[in-house]
Design a protein around this motif. Structure first.
Motif, PDB file in Angstrom:
ATOM      1  N   LEU A  39       0.824  -1.215   0.000  1.00  0.00           N
ATOM      2  CA  LEU A  39       0.000   0.000   0.000  1.00  0.00           C
ATOM      3  C   LEU A  39       0.856   1.261   0.000  1.00  0.00           C
ATOM      4  O   LEU A  39       0.506   2.261  -0.635  1.00  0.00           O
ATOM      5  N   PHE A  40       1.984   1.222   0.676  1.00  0.00           N
ATOM      6  CA  PHE A  40       2.868   2.389   0.694  1.00  0.00           C
ATOM      7  C   PHE A  40       3.465   2.640  -0.692  1.00  0.00           C
ATOM      8  O   PHE A  40       3.555   3.784  -1.144  1.00  0.00           O
ATOM      9  N   ILE A  41       3.858   1.571  -1.385  1.00  0.00           N
ATOM     10  CA  ILE A  41       4.382   1.717  -2.760  1.00  0.00           C
ATOM     11  C   ILE A  41       3.304   2.265  -3.685  1.00  0.00           C
ATOM     12  O   ILE A  41       3.570   3.160  -4.502  1.00  0.00           O
ATOM     13  N   ILE A  42       2.092   1.758  -3.563  1.00  0.00           N
ATOM     14  CA  ILE A  42       0.980   2.273  -4.380  1.00  0.00           C
ATOM     15  C   ILE A  42       0.730   3.738  -4.062  1.00  0.00           C
ATOM     16  O   ILE A  42       0.503   4.556  -4.962  1.00  0.00           O
ATOM     17  N   PHE A  43       0.776   4.091  -2.793  1.00  0.00           N
ATOM     18  CA  PHE A  43       0.555   5.477  -2.380  1.00  0.00           C
ATOM     19  C   PHE A  43       1.592   6.409  -3.003  1.00  0.00           C
ATOM     20  O   PHE A  43       1.245   7.444  -3.580  1.00  0.00           O
ATOM     21  N   ILE A  44       2.868   6.069  -2.915  1.00  0.00           N
ATOM     22  CA  ILE A  44       3.937   6.911  -3.481  1.00  0.00           C
ATOM     23  C   ILE A  44       3.830   6.970  -5.000  1.00  0.00           C
ATOM     24  O   ILE A  44       3.956   8.050  -5.607  1.00  0.00           O
ATOM     25  N   ASP A  45       3.569   5.815  -5.637  1.00  0.00           N
ATOM     26  CA  ASP A  45       3.465   5.767  -7.098  1.00  0.00           C
ATOM     27  C   ASP A  45       2.315   6.632  -7.604  1.00  0.00           C
ATOM     28  O   ASP A  45       2.470   7.381  -8.580  1.00  0.00           O
ATOM     29  N   THR A  46       1.181   6.548  -6.971  1.00  0.00           N
ATOM     30  CA  THR A  46       0.037   7.339  -7.425  1.00  0.00           C
ATOM     31  C   THR A  46       0.220   8.832  -7.143  1.00  0.00           C
ATOM     32  O   THR A  46      -0.327   9.660  -7.866  1.00  0.00           O
ATOM     33  N   LEU A  47       0.976   9.170  -6.128  1.00  0.00           N
ATOM     34  CA  LEU A  47       1.267  10.589  -5.891  1.00  0.00           C
ATOM     35  C   LEU A  47       2.112  11.173  -7.025  1.00  0.00           C
ATOM     36  O   LEU A  47       1.878  12.294  -7.485  1.00  0.00           O
ATOM     37  N   PHE A  48       3.108  10.400  -7.478  1.00  0.00           N
ATOM     38  CA  PHE A  48       3.959  10.887  -8.568  1.00  0.00           C
ATOM     39  C   PHE A  48       3.230  10.921  -9.908  1.00  0.00           C
ATOM     40  O   PHE A  48       3.535  11.734 -10.767  1.00  0.00           O
TER      41      PHE A  48
END
Length: 173
Positions: A39-48
């Motif tokens: 979920l943290f990787i998805i969160f960072i990826d979607t922010l970028f």
């Protein structure tokens, strides 16, 4: 051997919050770590990428992971009084643990505890409940002053006598 100590509800809750994640079952801890990382990787990826709606959903997923971890941990009922500064007396004799709060007294046998963990400031007594009504982890922190290493060792010997297992934070099984 009779061991007497006092603690406050605030101390119990603070120590339980500090060590709670390391005391939950190992398999459950691994699932939570993997889902949190994903979920943290998805969160960072979607922010970028600029997908703010998806990043908000991932953020709420992270909060749900943290809530699930902390919801399985319960303080013993005799520390759950209304007054945060209430002094709870804990007495451990050869067969039972007696908790005395201003409004109630709770007695539990030593054999109701399954594990214990020795830390610098005291000992955690831990019970894993598998009942439908009381599912989760119940912990009791028994504070022992740093200068009383002989009492701590006597209490550890008593717990070992009743086949209550000790475990290390890093390796549980």
């Amino acid at each position: 051997m009779t061991f007497k100590t006092t603690t406050t509800k605030k101390e119990q809750i603070d120590y339980i919050k500090k060590y709670a994640f390391f005391l939950i079952p190992k398999g459950y801890r691994i699932y939570v770590i993997f889902s949190f990382c994903a979920l943290f990787i998805i969160f960072i990826d979607t922010l970028f990428e600029g997908s703010y709606l998806v990043s908000i959903l991932a953020f709420f997923g992270i909060l749900v992971c943290l809530y699930i971890v902390t919801s399985r941990i319960k303080t013993p009922e005799y520390t759950a009084t209304d007054d945060m500064n209430c002094v709870t007396k804990i007495e451990i004799n050869d067969k039972e643990v007696i908790g005395i709060a201003p409004d109630k007294t709770v007695k539990e046998t030593l054999t109701s505890y399954t594990n214990f963990l020795v830390i610098r400031d005291g000992i955690f007594l831990i019970t894993y409940n598998n009942d439908q009504k009381k599912k989760g982890l119940t912990m009791l922190f028994v504070p022992i002053p740093k200068t009383c290493s002989i009492q701590k060792q006597e209490l550890i010997d008593l717990l070992c006598k009743y086949d209550i297992k000790s475990f290390n934070i890093l390796h549980r099984y």
